[in-house]
Design a protein around this motif. Structure first.
Motif, PDB file in Angstrom:
ATOM      1  N   THR A   4       0.729  -1.202   0.104  1.00 31.61           N
ATOM      2  CA  THR A   4       0.208   0.292   0.162  1.00 31.61           C
ATOM      3  C   THR A   4       1.487   1.206  -0.153  1.00 31.61           C
ATOM      4  OG1 THR A   4      -0.215  -0.206   2.380  1.00 31.61           O
ATOM      5  CG2 THR A   4      -1.877  -1.264   0.773  1.00 31.61           C
ATOM      6  N   ALA A   5       1.997   1.069   0.825  1.00 26.48           N
ATOM      7  CA  ALA A   5       3.602   2.300   0.399  1.00 26.48           C
ATOM      8  C   ALA A   5       3.278   2.237  -0.853  1.00 26.48           C
ATOM      9  CB  ALA A   5       4.505   2.191   1.844  1.00 26.48           C
ATOM     10  N   LEU A   6       3.775   1.452  -1.617  1.00 22.86           N
ATOM     11  CA  LEU A   6       4.840   1.415  -2.797  1.00 22.86           C
ATOM     12  C   LEU A   6       3.496   2.035  -3.816  1.00 22.86           C
ATOM     13  CD1 LEU A   6       6.209  -1.878  -2.532  1.00 22.86           C
ATOM     14  CD2 LEU A   6       7.406   0.684  -2.700  1.00 22.86           C
ATOM     15  N   MET A   7       2.023   1.209  -4.169  1.00 24.42           N
ATOM     16  CA  MET A   7       1.299   1.205  -5.091  1.00 24.42           C
ATOM     17  C   MET A   7       1.160   3.360  -5.308  1.00 24.42           C
ATOM     18  SD  MET A   7      -0.065  -1.080  -5.890  1.00 24.42           S
ATOM     19  CE  MET A   7      -1.445  -0.586  -7.018  1.00 24.42           C
ATOM     20  N   PRO A   8       0.937   3.905  -4.834  1.00 27.71           N
ATOM     21  CA  PRO A   8       1.085   5.440  -5.416  1.00 27.71           C
ATOM     22  C   PRO A   8       2.459   5.645  -5.997  1.00 27.71           C
ATOM     23  CG  PRO A   8       0.343   5.684  -2.899  1.00 27.71           C
ATOM     24  CD  PRO A   8       1.017   4.065  -3.361  1.00 27.71           C
ATOM     25  N   GLY A   9       3.318   5.906  -5.392  1.00 29.79           N
ATOM     26  CA  GLY A   9       4.660   6.118  -5.983  1.00 29.79           C
ATOM     27  C   GLY A   9       4.416   5.535  -7.639  1.00 29.79           C
ATOM     28  N   LEU A  10       3.656   4.051  -7.827  1.00 31.32           N
ATOM     29  CA  LEU A  10       3.953   3.537  -9.090  1.00 31.32           C
ATOM     30  C   LEU A  10       3.624   4.067 -10.088  1.00 31.32           C
ATOM     31  CD1 LEU A  10       3.910   0.022  -8.031  1.00 31.32           C
ATOM     32  CD2 LEU A  10       5.780   0.894  -8.866  1.00 31.32           C
ATOM     33  N   VAL A  11       2.429   4.970 -10.002  1.00 32.39           N
ATOM     34  CA  VAL A  11       1.623   6.317 -10.850  1.00 32.39           C
ATOM     35  C   VAL A  11       1.508   7.607 -10.151  1.00 32.39           C
ATOM     36  CG1 VAL A  11      -0.596   3.579 -10.954  1.00 32.39           C
ATOM     37  CG2 VAL A  11      -0.956   5.760  -9.247  1.00 32.39           C
ATOM     38  N   ARG A  12       0.780   7.820 -11.679  1.00 34.07           N
ATOM     39  CA  ARG A  12       0.901   9.258 -11.607  1.00 34.07           C
ATOM     40  C   ARG A  12      -0.179   9.783  -9.907  1.00 34.07           C
ATOM     41  NH1 ARG A  12      -2.136  10.337 -17.215  1.00 34.07           N
ATOM     42  NH2 ARG A  12      -3.663   9.654 -15.734  1.00 34.07           N
ATOM     43  N   PRO A  13       0.605  11.242  -9.128  1.00 34.08           N
ATOM     44  CA  PRO A  13      -0.380  11.628  -8.368  1.00 34.08           C
ATOM     45  C   PRO A  13      -2.028  11.264  -8.768  1.00 34.08           C
ATOM     46  CG  PRO A  13       1.431  13.042  -8.366  1.00 34.08           C
ATOM     47  CD  PRO A  13       1.697  11.782  -9.796  1.00 34.08           C
ATOM     48  N   ALA A  14      -2.275  11.876  -9.413  1.00 39.80           N
ATOM     49  CA  ALA A  14      -4.001  11.675  -9.494  1.00 39.80           C
ATOM     50  C   ALA A  14      -4.869  10.799  -9.907  1.00 39.80           C
ATOM     51  CB  ALA A  14      -4.184  13.026 -11.170  1.00 39.80           C
ATOM     52  N   ASP A  15      -3.816   9.740 -10.337  1.00 42.31           N
ATOM     53  CA  ASP A  15      -4.176   7.735 -10.044  1.00 42.31           C
ATOM     54  C   ASP A  15      -4.141   7.480  -8.844  1.00 42.31           C
ATOM     55  OD1 ASP A  15      -5.278   8.093 -12.563  1.00 42.31           O
ATOM     56  OD2 ASP A  15      -3.317   8.128 -13.454  1.00 42.31           O
ATOM     57  N   SER A  16      -3.405   7.804  -7.757  1.00 43.80           N
ATOM     58  CA  SER A  16      -3.578   7.461  -6.802  1.00 43.80           C
ATOM     59  C   SER A  16      -4.049   6.679  -5.613  1.00 43.80           C
ATOM     60  CB  SER A  16      -1.883   7.520  -5.528  1.00 43.80           C
ATOM     61  OG  SER A  16      -2.923   8.663  -5.194  1.00 43.80           O
ATOM     62  N   ALA A  17      -5.208   7.630  -5.779  1.00 36.27           N
ATOM     63  CA  ALA A  17      -6.775   6.696  -5.286  1.00 36.27           C
ATOM     64  C   ALA A  17      -6.692   5.605  -5.794  1.00 36.27           C
ATOM     65  CB  ALA A  17      -8.021   8.330  -5.470  1.00 36.27           C
ATOM     66  N   ASN A  18      -7.455   5.625  -7.035  1.00 34.89           N
ATOM     67  CA  ASN A  18      -7.603   4.761  -7.952  1.00 34.89           C
ATOM     68  C   ASN A  18      -6.938   3.119  -8.244  1.00 34.89           C
ATOM     69  OD1 ASN A  18      -9.911   6.205  -9.430  1.00 34.89           O
ATOM     70  ND2 ASN A  18      -9.025   6.724 -11.146  1.00 34.89           N
ATOM     71  N   ALA A  19      -5.290   4.288  -8.206  1.00 35.59           N
ATOM     72  CA  ALA A  19      -4.140   2.737  -7.970  1.00 35.59           C
ATOM     73  C   ALA A  19      -4.750   1.684  -6.428  1.00 35.59           C
ATOM     74  CB  ALA A  19      -3.128   3.402  -7.637  1.00 35.59           C
ATOM     75  N   LEU A  20      -5.321   2.380  -4.838  1.00 34.26           N
ATOM     76  CA  LEU A  20      -4.917   1.844  -3.947  1.00 34.26           C
ATOM     77  C   LEU A  20      -6.424   1.507  -4.547  1.00 34.26           C
ATOM     78  CD1 LEU A  20      -3.724   4.679  -1.848  1.00 34.26           C
ATOM     79  CD2 LEU A  20      -3.205   2.856  -1.699  1.00 34.26           C
ATOM     80  N   ALA A  21      -7.708   1.626  -4.910  1.00 32.41           N
ATOM     81  CA  ALA A  21      -8.808   1.182  -4.619  1.00 32.41           C
ATOM     82  C   ALA A  21      -8.759  -0.274  -5.370  1.00 32.41           C
ATOM     83  CB  ALA A  21      -9.866   1.768  -5.817  1.00 32.41           C
ATOM     84  N   VAL A  22      -8.191   0.073  -6.626  1.00 32.85           N
ATOM     85  CA  VAL A  22      -8.032  -1.324  -7.289  1.00 32.85           C
ATOM     86  C   VAL A  22      -6.948  -2.194  -6.458  1.00 32.85           C
ATOM     87  CG1 VAL A  22      -6.567  -2.526  -9.521  1.00 32.85           C
ATOM     88  CG2 VAL A  22      -8.074  -0.533  -9.883  1.00 32.85           C
ATOM     89  N   TYR A  23      -6.362  -2.197  -5.750  1.00 30.25           N
ATOM     90  CA  TYR A  23      -5.460  -2.917  -4.246  1.00 30.25           C
ATOM     91  C   TYR A  23      -6.529  -3.471  -3.433  1.00 30.25           C
ATOM     92  CZ  TYR A  23      -2.038  -4.269  -1.085  1.00 30.25           C
ATOM     93  OH  TYR A  23      -1.786  -5.215   0.738  1.00 30.25           O
ATOM     94  N   ARG A  24      -6.944  -3.069  -2.771  1.00 26.76           N
ATOM     95  CA  ARG A  24      -8.032  -3.082  -1.962  1.00 26.76           C
ATOM     96  C   ARG A  24      -8.805  -4.034  -2.972  1.00 26.76           C
ATOM     97  NH1 ARG A  24      -6.361  -2.101   3.252  1.00 26.76           N
ATOM     98  NH2 ARG A  24      -8.786  -2.009   3.239  1.00 26.76           N
TER      99      ARG A  24
END
Length: 82
Positions: A4-24
């Motif tokens: 969960t700490a790595l996911m936001p760093g793998l995408v653009r800042p605008a897409d970090s919430a979506n990346a975390l949602a997909v991960y969850r």
């Protein structure tokens, strides 16, 4: 380090919430599917069947992961030849 700490760093800042949602979603789905498979396949009475089912799922996931590549990946060298 937690994913969960790595996911936001793998995408653009605008897409970090979506990346975390997909991960969850994927984490929650796997927490549901694993016990559901055990229940459907008979639990510990059919342990060999369960083990081979999970082996098949892991091999399928490995095969699918071979298709994951991106042109924005610094190590991109074209499609993977299997």
């Amino acid at each position: 380090m937690p994913l969960t700490a790595l996911m936001p760093g793998l995408v653009r800042p605008a897409d970090s919430a979506n990346a975390l949602a997909v991960y969850r979603f994927a984490a929650g789905l796997s927490a549901f599917v694993g016990p559901a498979l055990v229940g459907l396949l008979g639990g510990t009475a059919h342990m060999t069947l369960l083990i081979w089912t999970f082996v098949g799922l892991y091999l399928a996931a490995a095969a699918v992961s071979l298709t994951l590549n991106s042109r924005v990946d610094p190590g991109y060298r074209g499609p993977v030849k299997a």
